[in-house]
Design a protein around this motif. Structure first.
Motif, PDB file in Angstrom:
ATOM      1  N   LEU A 164       0.874  -1.169   0.000  1.00  0.00           N
ATOM      2  CA  LEU A 164       0.000   0.000   0.000  1.00  0.00           C
ATOM      3  C   LEU A 164       0.912   1.221   0.000  1.00  0.00           C
ATOM      4  N   VAL A 165       0.914   1.937  -1.116  1.00  0.00           N
ATOM      5  CA  VAL A 165       1.781   3.109  -1.238  1.00  0.00           C
ATOM      6  C   VAL A 165       0.968   4.345  -0.909  1.00  0.00           C
ATOM      7  N   GLU A 166       1.464   5.119   0.045  1.00  0.00           N
ATOM      8  CA  GLU A 166       0.797   6.364   0.416  1.00  0.00           C
ATOM      9  C   GLU A 166       1.824   7.317   0.996  1.00  0.00           C
ATOM     10  N   GLU A 167       1.397   8.567   1.189  1.00  0.00           N
ATOM     11  CA  GLU A 167       2.274   9.584   1.753  1.00  0.00           C
ATOM     12  C   GLU A 167       1.673  10.023   3.081  1.00  0.00           C
ATOM     13  N   PRO A 168       2.002   9.296   4.152  1.00  0.00           N
ATOM     14  CA  PRO A 168       1.377   9.601   5.440  1.00  0.00           C
ATOM     15  C   PRO A 168       1.873  10.916   6.028  1.00  0.00           C
ATOM     16  N   GLU A 169       0.994  11.508   6.824  1.00  0.00           N
ATOM     17  CA  GLU A 169       1.383  12.714   7.562  1.00  0.00           C
ATOM     18  C   GLU A 169       2.406  12.323   8.622  1.00  0.00           C
ATOM     19  N   ALA A 170       3.151  13.293   9.093  1.00  0.00           N
ATOM     20  CA  ALA A 170       4.093  13.046  10.174  1.00  0.00           C
ATOM     21  C   ALA A 170       3.336  12.522  11.387  1.00  0.00           C
ATOM     22  N   GLY A 171       3.945  11.575  12.072  1.00  0.00           N
ATOM     23  CA  GLY A 171       3.296  11.060  13.266  1.00  0.00           C
ATOM     24  C   GLY A 171       3.739   9.656  13.594  1.00  0.00           C
ATOM     25  N   ARG A 172       3.116   9.124  14.628  1.00  0.00           N
ATOM     26  CA  ARG A 172       3.432   7.772  15.080  1.00  0.00           C
ATOM     27  C   ARG A 172       2.418   6.807  14.490  1.00  0.00           C
ATOM     28  N   TYR A 173       2.923   5.661  14.039  1.00  0.00           N
ATOM     29  CA  TYR A 173       2.070   4.656  13.416  1.00  0.00           C
ATOM     30  C   TYR A 173       2.354   3.287  14.023  1.00  0.00           C
ATOM     31  N   ALA A 174       1.334   2.456  14.035  1.00  0.00           N
ATOM     32  CA  ALA A 174       1.476   1.072  14.494  1.00  0.00           C
ATOM     33  C   ALA A 174       1.013   0.177  13.353  1.00  0.00           C
ATOM     34  N   TRP A 175       1.985  -0.459  12.708  1.00  0.00           N
ATOM     35  CA  TRP A 175       1.700  -1.329  11.559  1.00  0.00           C
ATOM     36  C   TRP A 175       1.161  -2.660  12.058  1.00  0.00           C
ATOM     37  N   CYS A 176       0.055  -3.089  11.489  1.00  0.00           N
ATOM     38  CA  CYS A 176      -0.558  -4.362  11.855  1.00  0.00           C
ATOM     39  C   CYS A 176       0.290  -5.510  11.335  1.00  0.00           C
ATOM     40  N   ALA A 177       0.863  -6.280  12.241  1.00  0.00           N
ATOM     41  CA  ALA A 177       1.684  -7.438  11.860  1.00  0.00           C
ATOM     42  C   ALA A 177       0.875  -8.727  11.816  1.00  0.00           C
ATOM     43  N   CYS A 178      -0.309  -8.724  12.423  1.00  0.00           N
ATOM     44  CA  CYS A 178      -1.084  -9.973  12.521  1.00  0.00           C
ATOM     45  C   CYS A 178      -1.995 -10.186  11.318  1.00  0.00           C
ATOM     46  N   GLY A 179      -2.268  -9.140  10.557  1.00  0.00           N
ATOM     47  CA  GLY A 179      -3.114  -9.265   9.379  1.00  0.00           C
ATOM     48  C   GLY A 179      -4.596  -9.339   9.682  1.00  0.00           C
ATOM     49  N   ARG A 180      -5.001  -9.091  10.913  1.00  0.00           N
ATOM     50  CA  ARG A 180      -6.411  -9.178  11.303  1.00  0.00           C
ATOM     51  C   ARG A 180      -7.097  -7.824  11.421  1.00  0.00           C
ATOM     52  N   SER A 181      -6.356  -6.762  11.350  1.00  0.00           N
ATOM     53  CA  SER A 181      -6.922  -5.438  11.577  1.00  0.00           C
ATOM     54  C   SER A 181      -7.981  -5.090  10.529  1.00  0.00           C
ATOM     55  N   ALA A 182      -9.076  -4.521  10.985  1.00  0.00           N
ATOM     56  CA  ALA A 182     -10.102  -4.005  10.077  1.00  0.00           C
ATOM     57  C   ALA A 182      -9.654  -2.694   9.455  1.00  0.00           C
ATOM     58  N   LYS A 183      -8.537  -2.161   9.937  1.00  0.00           N
ATOM     59  CA  LYS A 183      -7.987  -0.906   9.418  1.00  0.00           C
ATOM     60  C   LYS A 183      -6.791  -1.166   8.503  1.00  0.00           C
ATOM     61  N   GLY A 184      -6.738  -2.362   7.912  1.00  0.00           N
ATOM     62  CA  GLY A 184      -5.674  -2.674   6.957  1.00  0.00           C
ATOM     63  C   GLY A 184      -4.307  -2.737   7.604  1.00  0.00           C
ATOM     64  N   VAL A 185      -3.380  -1.922   7.132  1.00  0.00           N
ATOM     65  CA  VAL A 185      -2.008  -1.973   7.650  1.00  0.00           C
ATOM     66  C   VAL A 185      -1.880  -1.294   9.006  1.00  0.00           C
ATOM     67  N   HIS A 186      -2.940  -0.648   9.462  1.00  0.00           N
ATOM     68  CA  HIS A 186      -2.878   0.064  10.733  1.00  0.00           C
ATOM     69  C   HIS A 186      -3.544  -0.758  11.840  1.00  0.00           C
ATOM     70  N   CYS A 187      -2.834  -0.911  12.941  1.00  0.00           N
ATOM     71  CA  CYS A 187      -3.293  -1.732  14.063  1.00  0.00           C
ATOM     72  C   CYS A 187      -4.618  -1.225  14.634  1.00  0.00           C
ATOM     73  N   ASP A 188      -5.532  -2.166  14.891  1.00  0.00           N
ATOM     74  CA  ASP A 188      -6.778  -1.826  15.585  1.00  0.00           C
ATOM     75  C   ASP A 188      -6.944  -2.652  16.859  1.00  0.00           C
ATOM     76  N   GLY A 189      -5.878  -3.317  17.286  1.00  0.00           N
ATOM     77  CA  GLY A 189      -5.929  -4.103  18.521  1.00  0.00           C
ATOM     78  C   GLY A 189      -6.346  -5.547  18.316  1.00  0.00           C
ATOM     79  N   SER A 190      -6.604  -5.961  17.079  1.00  0.00           N
ATOM     80  CA  SER A 190      -7.088  -7.328  16.817  1.00  0.00           C
ATOM     81  C   SER A 190      -6.052  -8.402  17.123  1.00  0.00           C
ATOM     82  N   HIS A 191      -4.806  -8.035  17.360  1.00  0.00           N
ATOM     83  CA  HIS A 191      -3.742  -9.011  17.662  1.00  0.00           C
ATOM     84  C   HIS A 191      -3.826  -9.530  19.090  1.00  0.00           C
ATOM     85  N   LYS A 192      -4.712  -8.996  19.893  1.00  0.00           N
ATOM     86  CA  LYS A 192      -4.637  -9.227  21.340  1.00  0.00           C
ATOM     87  C   LYS A 192      -4.704 -10.700  21.742  1.00  0.00           C
ATOM     88  N   ASP A 193      -5.314 -11.563  20.935  1.00  0.00           N
ATOM     89  CA  ASP A 193      -5.368 -12.985  21.270  1.00  0.00           C
ATOM     90  C   ASP A 193      -4.247 -13.783  20.608  1.00  0.00           C
TER      91      ASP A 193
END
Ligand code: FES
Length: 78
Positions: free
Chosen positions: A13-42
């Motif tokens: 996913l190519v984009e030009e994000p604004e400056a800031g802190r990001y949490a990349w979803c490593a589990c692949g379960r996030s409803a927000k795509g590459v951005h973590c939504d907490g779905s990794h908790k289990d």
């Protein structure tokens, strides 16, 4: 990575994000795509946190096979 769904997009996913802190979803379960939504908790998988300066394009890995998370390294082609 363990327990990562395999029906993920096999391209970055190519984009030009604004400056800031990001949490990349490593589990692949996030409803927000590459951005973590907490779905990794289990799982034992944790997001990759990164701070970006903004003003530059990034290629987020969506396939979760990259050896250079959170960025695409071409591993999706393997
Ligand atoms: S999308 Fe390219 S390595 Fe994952």
């Amino acid at each position: 990575m363990n327990d990562v769904p395999r029906d993920l997009p096999m391209h970055p996913l190519v984009e030009e994000p604004e400056a800031g802190r990001y949490a990349w979803c490593a589990c692949g379960r996030s409803a927000k795509g590459v951005h973590c939504d907490g779905s990794h908790k289990d799982t034992e998988i944790r997001p990759v946190k990164i701070e970006l300066e903004g003003g530059r394009k990034v290629a987020w890995c969506q396939c979760r096979l990259t050896k250079n998370p959170p960025f695409c390294d071409g591993s999706h082609k393997a």
